[in-house]
Design a protein around this motif. Structure first.
Motif, PDB file in Angstrom:
ATOM      1  N   CYS A 212       0.545  -1.103  -0.090  1.00 43.10           N
ATOM      2  CA  CYS A 212      -0.051   0.013  -0.124  1.00 43.10           C
ATOM      3  C   CYS A 212       0.739   1.089  -0.004  1.00 43.10           C
ATOM      4  CB  CYS A 212      -0.929   0.052   1.093  1.00 43.10           C
ATOM      5  SG  CYS A 212      -2.212  -1.270   0.878  1.00 43.10           S
ATOM      6  N   PRO A 213       1.616   1.451  -0.890  1.00 45.18           N
ATOM      7  CA  PRO A 213       2.385   2.893  -1.063  1.00 45.18           C
ATOM      8  C   PRO A 213       1.329   3.941  -1.276  1.00 45.18           C
ATOM      9  CG  PRO A 213       2.647   1.457  -2.957  1.00 45.18           C
ATOM     10  CD  PRO A 213       2.199   0.492  -2.009  1.00 45.18           C
ATOM     11  N   ASP A 214       0.260   3.799  -1.997  1.00 44.49           N
ATOM     12  CA  ASP A 214      -0.561   4.566  -2.079  1.00 44.49           C
ATOM     13  C   ASP A 214      -1.383   4.858  -0.949  1.00 44.49           C
ATOM     14  OD1 ASP A 214      -1.452   1.781  -2.693  1.00 44.49           O
ATOM     15  OD2 ASP A 214      -3.702   2.628  -2.335  1.00 44.49           O
ATOM     16  N   ARG A 215      -1.282   3.998   0.089  1.00 42.14           N
ATOM     17  CA  ARG A 215      -2.087   4.543   1.506  1.00 42.14           C
ATOM     18  C   ARG A 215      -1.146   5.221   2.099  1.00 42.14           C
ATOM     19  NH1 ARG A 215      -7.241   2.358   2.184  1.00 42.14           N
ATOM     20  NH2 ARG A 215      -7.670   0.608   0.988  1.00 42.14           N
ATOM     21  N   LEU A 216       0.076   4.571   2.485  1.00 41.35           N
ATOM     22  CA  LEU A 216       1.078   4.941   3.349  1.00 41.35           C
ATOM     23  C   LEU A 216       1.896   5.994   3.097  1.00 41.35           C
ATOM     24  CD1 LEU A 216       1.954   1.385   4.720  1.00 41.35           C
ATOM     25  CD2 LEU A 216       0.242   2.955   5.228  1.00 41.35           C
ATOM     26  N   SER A 217       2.352   6.529   1.787  1.00 42.30           N
ATOM     27  CA  SER A 217       3.259   7.304   1.322  1.00 42.30           C
ATOM     28  C   SER A 217       2.766   8.719   1.673  1.00 42.30           C
ATOM     29  CB  SER A 217       3.581   7.377  -0.018  1.00 42.30           C
ATOM     30  OG  SER A 217       4.339   8.369  -0.376  1.00 42.30           O
ATOM     31  N   SER A 218       3.656   9.757   2.325  1.00 37.07           N
ATOM     32  CA  SER A 218       3.200  11.189   2.280  1.00 37.07           C
ATOM     33  C   SER A 218       3.248  11.927   0.957  1.00 37.07           C
ATOM     34  CB  SER A 218       3.951  11.745   3.298  1.00 37.07           C
ATOM     35  OG  SER A 218       5.579  11.628   2.973  1.00 37.07           O
ATOM     36  N   GLN A 219       3.798  11.155  -0.167  1.00 39.15           N
ATOM     37  CA  GLN A 219       4.006  11.642  -1.330  1.00 39.15           C
ATOM     38  C   GLN A 219       2.895  11.119  -2.540  1.00 39.15           C
ATOM     39  OE1 GLN A 219       8.142  10.791  -1.789  1.00 39.15           O
ATOM     40  NE2 GLN A 219       8.886  12.333  -0.366  1.00 39.15           N
ATOM     41  N   ALA A 220       3.169  11.929  -3.521  1.00 43.88           N
ATOM     42  CA  ALA A 220       2.242  11.183  -4.865  1.00 43.88           C
ATOM     43  C   ALA A 220       2.980  10.290  -5.301  1.00 43.88           C
ATOM     44  CB  ALA A 220       2.250  12.413  -5.570  1.00 43.88           C
ATOM     45  N   ASP A 221       2.340   9.375  -6.308  1.00 47.77           N
ATOM     46  CA  ASP A 221       3.044   8.533  -7.090  1.00 47.77           C
ATOM     47  C   ASP A 221       4.141   9.040  -7.860  1.00 47.77           C
ATOM     48  OD1 ASP A 221       3.464   6.622  -9.164  1.00 47.77           O
ATOM     49  OD2 ASP A 221       1.403   6.449  -9.973  1.00 47.77           O
ATOM     50  N   PRO A 222       5.337   8.504  -7.736  1.00 44.80           N
ATOM     51  CA  PRO A 222       5.647   7.184  -7.622  1.00 44.80           C
ATOM     52  C   PRO A 222       6.168   6.698  -6.122  1.00 44.80           C
ATOM     53  CG  PRO A 222       7.550   8.244  -8.412  1.00 44.80           C
ATOM     54  CD  PRO A 222       6.651   9.383  -8.187  1.00 44.80           C
ATOM     55  N   TRP A 223       5.543   7.513  -5.290  1.00 42.49           N
ATOM     56  CA  TRP A 223       5.721   7.311  -3.549  1.00 42.49           C
ATOM     57  C   TRP A 223       7.323   6.904  -3.198  1.00 42.49           C
ATOM     58  CZ3 TRP A 223       2.395   3.558  -6.659  1.00 42.49           C
ATOM     59  CH2 TRP A 223       1.244   4.045  -6.865  1.00 42.49           C
ATOM     60  N   ASP A 224       8.044   7.899  -3.532  1.00 48.46           N
ATOM     61  CA  ASP A 224       9.494   7.765  -3.123  1.00 48.46           C
ATOM     62  C   ASP A 224      10.025   7.466  -1.788  1.00 48.46           C
ATOM     63  OD1 ASP A 224      10.209   8.019  -5.825  1.00 48.46           O
ATOM     64  OD2 ASP A 224      10.520  10.263  -5.724  1.00 48.46           O
ATOM     65  N   PHE A 226       7.897   5.806   0.624  1.00 47.33           N
ATOM     66  CA  PHE A 226       7.692   4.587   0.872  1.00 47.33           C
ATOM     67  C   PHE A 226       8.874   3.763   0.339  1.00 47.33           C
ATOM     68  CE2 PHE A 226       5.942   0.497  -0.158  1.00 47.33           C
ATOM     69  CZ  PHE A 226       5.208   0.201   0.744  1.00 47.33           C
ATOM     70  N   ALA A 227       9.364   3.629  -0.863  1.00 52.16           N
ATOM     71  CA  ALA A 227      10.473   2.951  -1.128  1.00 52.16           C
ATOM     72  C   ALA A 227      11.802   2.878  -0.260  1.00 52.16           C
ATOM     73  CB  ALA A 227      10.827   3.221  -2.823  1.00 52.16           C
ATOM     74  N   ALA A 228      11.844   4.225   0.169  1.00 54.68           N
ATOM     75  CA  ALA A 228      13.048   4.376   0.808  1.00 54.68           C
ATOM     76  C   ALA A 228      12.914   3.818   2.237  1.00 54.68           C
ATOM     77  CB  ALA A 228      13.248   5.906   1.146  1.00 54.68           C
ATOM     78  N   CYS A 229      11.608   3.976   2.683  1.00 62.00           N
ATOM     79  CA  CYS A 229      11.505   3.378   4.124  1.00 62.00           C
ATOM     80  C   CYS A 229      11.538   1.850   3.995  1.00 62.00           C
ATOM     81  CB  CYS A 229      10.001   3.842   4.732  1.00 62.00           C
ATOM     82  SG  CYS A 229      10.365   5.679   5.050  1.00 62.00           S
ATOM     83  N   VAL A 230      10.846   1.345   3.206  1.00 57.86           N
ATOM     84  CA  VAL A 230      10.321  -0.171   3.114  1.00 57.86           C
ATOM     85  C   VAL A 230      11.449  -1.232   2.616  1.00 57.86           C
ATOM     86  CG1 VAL A 230       8.583  -1.852   2.135  1.00 57.86           C
ATOM     87  CG2 VAL A 230       7.819   0.250   2.899  1.00 57.86           C
ATOM     88  N   ALA A 231      12.158  -0.639   1.597  1.00 62.66           N
ATOM     89  CA  ALA A 231      13.598  -1.565   1.003  1.00 62.66           C
ATOM     90  C   ALA A 231      14.395  -1.958   2.217  1.00 62.66           C
ATOM     91  CB  ALA A 231      14.167  -0.827   0.159  1.00 62.66           C
ATOM     92  N   PRO A 232      14.774  -1.164   3.210  1.00 63.77           N
ATOM     93  CA  PRO A 232      15.426  -1.762   4.535  1.00 63.77           C
ATOM     94  C   PRO A 232      14.646  -2.990   5.249  1.00 63.77           C
ATOM     95  CG  PRO A 232      15.662   0.517   4.273  1.00 63.77           C
ATOM     96  CD  PRO A 232      14.362   0.277   3.293  1.00 63.77           C
ATOM     97  N   LEU A 233      13.547  -2.740   5.342  1.00 65.54           N
ATOM     98  CA  LEU A 233      12.628  -3.727   6.135  1.00 65.54           C
ATOM     99  C   LEU A 233      12.669  -4.861   5.374  1.00 65.54           C
ATOM    100  CD1 LEU A 233      11.116  -2.970   8.921  1.00 65.54           C
ATOM    101  CD2 LEU A 233       9.193  -2.702   7.466  1.00 65.54           C
ATOM    102  N   VAL A 234      12.189  -4.976   4.175  1.00 65.45           N
ATOM    103  CA  VAL A 234      12.197  -6.119   3.362  1.00 65.45           C
ATOM    104  C   VAL A 234      13.495  -6.901   3.312  1.00 65.45           C
ATOM    105  CG1 VAL A 234      11.906  -7.126   0.795  1.00 65.45           C
ATOM    106  CG2 VAL A 234      10.341  -5.518   1.736  1.00 65.45           C
ATOM    107  N   ALA A 235      14.871  -6.237   3.036  1.00 69.30           N
ATOM    108  CA  ALA A 235      15.992  -6.827   3.211  1.00 69.30           C
ATOM    109  C   ALA A 235      16.328  -7.505   4.449  1.00 69.30           C
ATOM    110  CB  ALA A 235      16.905  -5.928   2.983  1.00 69.30           C
ATOM    111  N   ASP A 236      15.880  -6.834   5.614  1.00 75.48           N
ATOM    112  CA  ASP A 236      16.447  -7.337   7.008  1.00 75.48           C
ATOM    113  C   ASP A 236      15.437  -8.561   7.491  1.00 75.48           C
ATOM    114  OD1 ASP A 236      18.353  -5.460   7.098  1.00 75.48           O
ATOM    115  OD2 ASP A 236      17.345  -4.297   8.054  1.00 75.48           O
ATOM    116  N   TYR A 237      14.289  -8.825   7.055  1.00 73.59           N
ATOM    117  CA  TYR A 237      13.479  -9.730   7.337  1.00 73.59           C
ATOM    118  C   TYR A 237      12.646 -10.465   6.114  1.00 73.59           C
ATOM    119  CZ  TYR A 237      13.376  -6.760  11.539  1.00 73.59           C
ATOM    120  OH  TYR A 237      13.810  -6.027  12.604  1.00 73.59           O
ATOM    121  N   SER A 238      13.504 -10.853   5.125  1.00 71.45           N
ATOM    122  CA  SER A 238      13.035 -11.341   3.810  1.00 71.45           C
ATOM    123  C   SER A 238      12.352 -12.527   3.927  1.00 71.45           C
ATOM    124  CB  SER A 238      14.366 -11.691   2.860  1.00 71.45           C
ATOM    125  OG  SER A 238      15.413 -12.312   3.565  1.00 71.45           O
TER     126      SER A 238
END
Length: 290
Positions: A212-224, A226-238
């Protein structure tokens, strides 16, 4: 609730630039109705237009996915027939997550299992549900363990601390919807994402959906952000992540995302082939098709 029915999905989503791997699972989507066959709950907080299985499967093909996990939408309450109908029409390519009355019988739980359900969802968003009895939910969570089901929990970040005793009391695997909706404007080292990491570190059986980048991002599409916040989380708990579109995007009628762009977020939060395989194939297969 207004009698006006809501459209919350993109009428003409782009084809993603990203191609999911074979067997990829959209592990968080919904079906609405058809209302004539599967009426919405009298307690529903929104009244959507029909978004049935045929529409879902057409979108799945358009986006390049092979399978779905249909999560019971709050507008259908504890009547799971619309979700079961979607699973039944999928030729084995769908599983489901149910919402149940705590008083449900063991026989009815077994019938849901036979229909393809593999989890139960507890929703704590007050704008969507009127009652969330934690003690009764814990009992349901205990009763589904013999079926091999897991629990899906949906809440917002501001109640994470008060949710911890409840989460601690749940047996088995827990999946947190949309990461508990942390504030992405705080950045990857923000207080709410740090609190979510502490939750994950405390218990290895807690999974999450980086969705849900569209729900959670404070920015418009492309929700930058969200990408910056979530990529480290996915890498650490893959080994504990599953992904989904959230189609047909309940309550997003004023900010409807392009589903092709939602899919194009995947390589930004899971930049390697290995991470993408875990996120879209290995992990959801283990949880829903094992």
């Amino acid at each position: 609730m207004s009698d006006a029915r809501i459209v919350s999905w993109h009428a003409n989503p782009s084809r993603p630039l990203y191609t999911p791997p074979p067997g990829a699972v959209d592990a968080h989507c919904h079906v609405f109705g058809p209302m004539a066959e599967f009426p919405f709950s009298a307690k529903a907080k929104y009244l959507p237009e029909d978004a049935g299985p045929d529409q879902l499967f057409a979108l799945r093909e358009h986006l390049g996915f092979a399978r779905n996990v249909i999560v019971q939408a709050s507008c259908h309450g504890t009547d799971n027939r619309a979700t079961l109908n979607g699973i039944a029409k999928s030729n084995g390519t769908c599983r489901g997550v149910a919402v149940v009355d705590p008083a449900i019988s063991d026989a009815d739980l077994e019938a849901l299992h036979a229909g393809g359900m593999r989890g139960v969802r507890f929703n704590f968003l007050k704008r969507l549900v009127d009652d969330a009895p934690k003690d009764k939910f814990i009992e349901v969570a205990r009763r589904i363990q013999p079926l091999g089901w897991h629990v899906v929990v949906y809440f917002e970040a501001d109640i994470l601390e008060e949710m911890k005793p409840f989460l601690d009391a749940l047996p088995g695997t827990i999946v947190i919807d949309h990461m508990g909706r942390p504030d992405m404007s705080q950045g990857p080292d923000g207080a709410e994402l740090k609190a979510f990491r502490r939750l994950l570190d405390a218990r290895e059986s807690i999974w999450f959906k980086p969705t849900c980048p569209d729900r959670l991002s404070s920015q418009a599409d492309p929700w930058d952000d969200f990408a910056a916040c979530v990529a480290p989380l996915v890498a650490d708990y893959s080994d504990r992540v599953i992904w989904g579109t959230d189609w047909p995007h309940p309550n997003m009628q004023d900010k409807i995302p392009n589903d092709g762009h939602v899919v194009d977020m995947i390589p930004r939060i899971a930049p390697t082939v290995e991470l993408q395989q875990k996120l879209l194939v290995t992990n959801p297969t283990r949880l829903y098709w094992a």
